[in-house]
Design a protein around this motif. Structure first.
Motif, PDB file in Angstrom:
ATOM      1  N   GLY A 153      67.669  54.235  45.425  1.00  0.00           N
ATOM      2  CA  GLY A 153      66.686  54.340  44.360  1.00  0.00           C
ATOM      3  C   GLY A 153      65.691  53.212  44.228  1.00  0.00           C
ATOM      4  O   GLY A 153      64.766  53.298  43.422  1.00  0.00           O
ATOM      5  N   MET A 154      65.854  52.147  44.977  1.00  0.00           N
ATOM      6  CA  MET A 154      64.889  51.046  44.905  1.00  0.00           C
ATOM      7  C   MET A 154      63.601  51.486  45.587  1.00  0.00           C
ATOM      8  O   MET A 154      63.627  52.199  46.588  1.00  0.00           O
ATOM      9  N   SER A 155      62.485  51.053  45.070  1.00  0.00           N
ATOM     10  CA  SER A 155      61.213  51.395  45.702  1.00  0.00           C
ATOM     11  C   SER A 155      61.114  50.677  47.046  1.00  0.00           C
ATOM     12  O   SER A 155      61.642  49.570  47.205  1.00  0.00           O
ATOM     13  N   PRO A 156      60.442  51.290  48.014  1.00  0.00           N
ATOM     14  CA  PRO A 156      60.255  50.612  49.304  1.00  0.00           C
ATOM     15  C   PRO A 156      59.569  49.249  49.153  1.00  0.00           C
ATOM     16  O   PRO A 156      59.912  48.306  49.868  1.00  0.00           O
ATOM     17  N   GLU A 157      58.645  49.137  48.208  1.00  0.00           N
ATOM     18  CA  GLU A 157      57.956  47.861  47.997  1.00  0.00           C
ATOM     19  C   GLU A 157      58.932  46.782  47.548  1.00  0.00           C
ATOM     20  O   GLU A 157      58.890  45.651  48.042  1.00  0.00           O
ATOM     21  N   ASP A 158      59.815  47.112  46.602  1.00  0.00           N
ATOM     22  CA  ASP A 158      60.784  46.122  46.124  1.00  0.00           C
ATOM     23  C   ASP A 158      61.828  45.790  47.194  1.00  0.00           C
ATOM     24  O   ASP A 158      62.237  44.634  47.337  1.00  0.00           O
ATOM     25  N   ALA A 159      62.252  46.788  47.948  1.00  0.00           N
ATOM     26  CA  ALA A 159      63.211  46.543  49.029  1.00  0.00           C
ATOM     27  C   ALA A 159      62.596  45.632  50.091  1.00  0.00           C
ATOM     28  O   ALA A 159      63.260  44.738  50.617  1.00  0.00           O
ATOM     29  N   LYS A 160      61.318  45.846  50.370  1.00  0.00           N
ATOM     30  CA  LYS A 160      60.627  45.000  51.343  1.00  0.00           C
ATOM     31  C   LYS A 160      60.471  43.581  50.808  1.00  0.00           C
ATOM     32  O   LYS A 160      60.625  42.611  51.551  1.00  0.00           O
ATOM     33  N   LYS A 161      60.194  43.447  49.514  1.00  0.00           N
ATOM     34  CA  LYS A 161      60.108  42.111  48.908  1.00  0.00           C
ATOM     35  C   LYS A 161      61.434  41.374  49.053  1.00  0.00           C
ATOM     36  O   LYS A 161      61.460  40.173  49.348  1.00  0.00           O
ATOM     37  N   ALA A 162      62.536  42.088  48.838  1.00  0.00           N
ATOM     38  CA  ALA A 162      63.862  41.468  48.963  1.00  0.00           C
ATOM     39  C   ALA A 162      64.116  41.027  50.407  1.00  0.00           C
ATOM     40  O   ALA A 162      64.607  39.918  50.650  1.00  0.00           O
ATOM     41  N   LEU A 163      63.766  41.877  51.358  1.00  0.00           N
ATOM     42  CA  LEU A 163      63.945  41.522  52.769  1.00  0.00           C
ATOM     43  C   LEU A 163      63.052  40.336  53.134  1.00  0.00           C
ATOM     44  O   LEU A 163      63.490  39.411  53.817  1.00  0.00           O
ATOM     45  N   ASN A 164      61.841  40.353  52.651  1.00  0.00           N
ATOM     46  CA  ASN A 164      60.916  39.251  52.920  1.00  0.00           C
ATOM     47  C   ASN A 164      61.433  37.961  52.289  1.00  0.00           C
ATOM     48  O   ASN A 164      61.365  36.889  52.908  1.00  0.00           O
ATOM     49  N   TRP A 165      61.946  38.047  51.077  1.00  0.00           N
ATOM     50  CA  TRP A 165      62.516  36.872  50.423  1.00  0.00           C
ATOM     51  C   TRP A 165      63.638  36.306  51.281  1.00  0.00           C
ATOM     52  O   TRP A 165      63.696  35.096  51.536  1.00  0.00           O
ATOM     53  N   SER A 167      64.142  36.674  54.470  1.00  0.00           N
ATOM     54  CA  SER A 167      63.645  36.103  55.718  1.00  0.00           C
ATOM     55  C   SER A 167      62.954  34.758  55.497  1.00  0.00           C
ATOM     56  O   SER A 167      63.056  33.863  56.323  1.00  0.00           O
ATOM     57  N   GLU A 168      62.296  34.602  54.364  1.00  0.00           N
ATOM     58  CA  GLU A 168      61.631  33.320  54.064  1.00  0.00           C
ATOM     59  C   GLU A 168      62.629  32.226  53.696  1.00  0.00           C
ATOM     60  O   GLU A 168      62.447  31.068  54.072  1.00  0.00           O
ATOM     61  N   LYS A 169      63.668  32.588  52.967  1.00  0.00           N
ATOM     62  CA  LYS A 169      64.624  31.581  52.483  1.00  0.00           C
ATOM     63  C   LYS A 169      65.712  31.250  53.491  1.00  0.00           C
ATOM     64  O   LYS A 169      66.193  30.115  53.537  1.00  0.00           O
ATOM     65  N   MET A 170      66.137  32.257  54.253  1.00  0.00           N
ATOM     66  CA  MET A 170      67.313  32.059  55.073  1.00  0.00           C
ATOM     67  C   MET A 170      67.031  31.886  56.570  1.00  0.00           C
ATOM     68  O   MET A 170      67.855  31.382  57.297  1.00  0.00           O
ATOM     69  N   ILE A 171      65.883  32.343  56.986  1.00  0.00           N
ATOM     70  CA  ILE A 171      65.618  32.290  58.429  1.00  0.00           C
ATOM     71  C   ILE A 171      64.667  31.132  58.719  1.00  0.00           C
ATOM     72  O   ILE A 171      63.672  30.956  58.124  1.00  0.00           O
TER      73      ILE A 171
END
Length: 171
Positions: A153-165, A167-171
């Motif tokens: 149920g999460m919007s693709p935009e919010d899911a992408k923000k989470a993935l981007n977050w 990748s920015e913080k952990m990678i």
């Protein structure tokens, strides 16, 4: 196994194209072989003739979708010089491709047909010498979890923000 590349316009191609849509939207458990065959206008016998059984059909579909997506991910990774930037780019391009192909359900569920994770294999290749053993499996799990968020149920935009977050913080 018979060739995975169907002849255009053939029954095999029709079955495969519809199966990609159905497994993409509903996942393995959500696809009923009888209903799938009926939606294509073939018998279950014809479906089994071309693919053997449901798990074999799923295997072909899963591999096809993962190859389409990992191909895009490879292209995104190749334009960068350092492996971490390549990895981040590949993750986001793969995410976009999975959403566009409506394959979030399929790619976020366990692979019922194989123990090979093509996304983890690609991440392993991208990281090369920077790889800490096992991290490619963790990264693939995070990538797949971002797709699962959409199926829940999460919007693709919010899911992408989470993935981007991530990748920015952990990678």
């Amino acid at each position: 196994m018979k060739s995975n590349i169907p002849i255009p316009g053939s029954i095999r191609e029709k079955i495969l194209n519809q199966a990609i849509k159905e497994f993409g939207m509903h996942g393995y458990e959500g696809v009923n072989v009888q209903q799938l065959a009926k939606s294509i206008g073939v018998t279950t016998g014809a479906l089994y003739h071309h693919f053997g059984n449901k798990i074999e059909l799923y295997k072909v579909v899963r591999e096809e979708i993962e190859r389409r997506i990992t191909s895009r991910m490879e292209g995104a990774a190749e334009v960068h010089d350092d492996s971490l930037t390549s990895l981040k780019s590949a993750m986001l391009v793969g995410f976009n491709a999975a959403v566009k192909l409506n394959a979030c359900k399929l790619l976020s569920e366990p692979d019922y047909s194989s123990n090979r994770d093509l996304v983890a294999i690609l991440f392993n290749e991208i990281l090369g010498d920077n790889l800490v053993e096992g991290v490619e499996v963790i990264l693939s799990s995070v990538w797949r979890a971002s797709l699962k968020n959409i199926t829940q149920g999460m919007s693709p935009e919010d899911a992408k923000k989470a993935l981007n977050w991530f990748s920015e913080k952990m990678i």
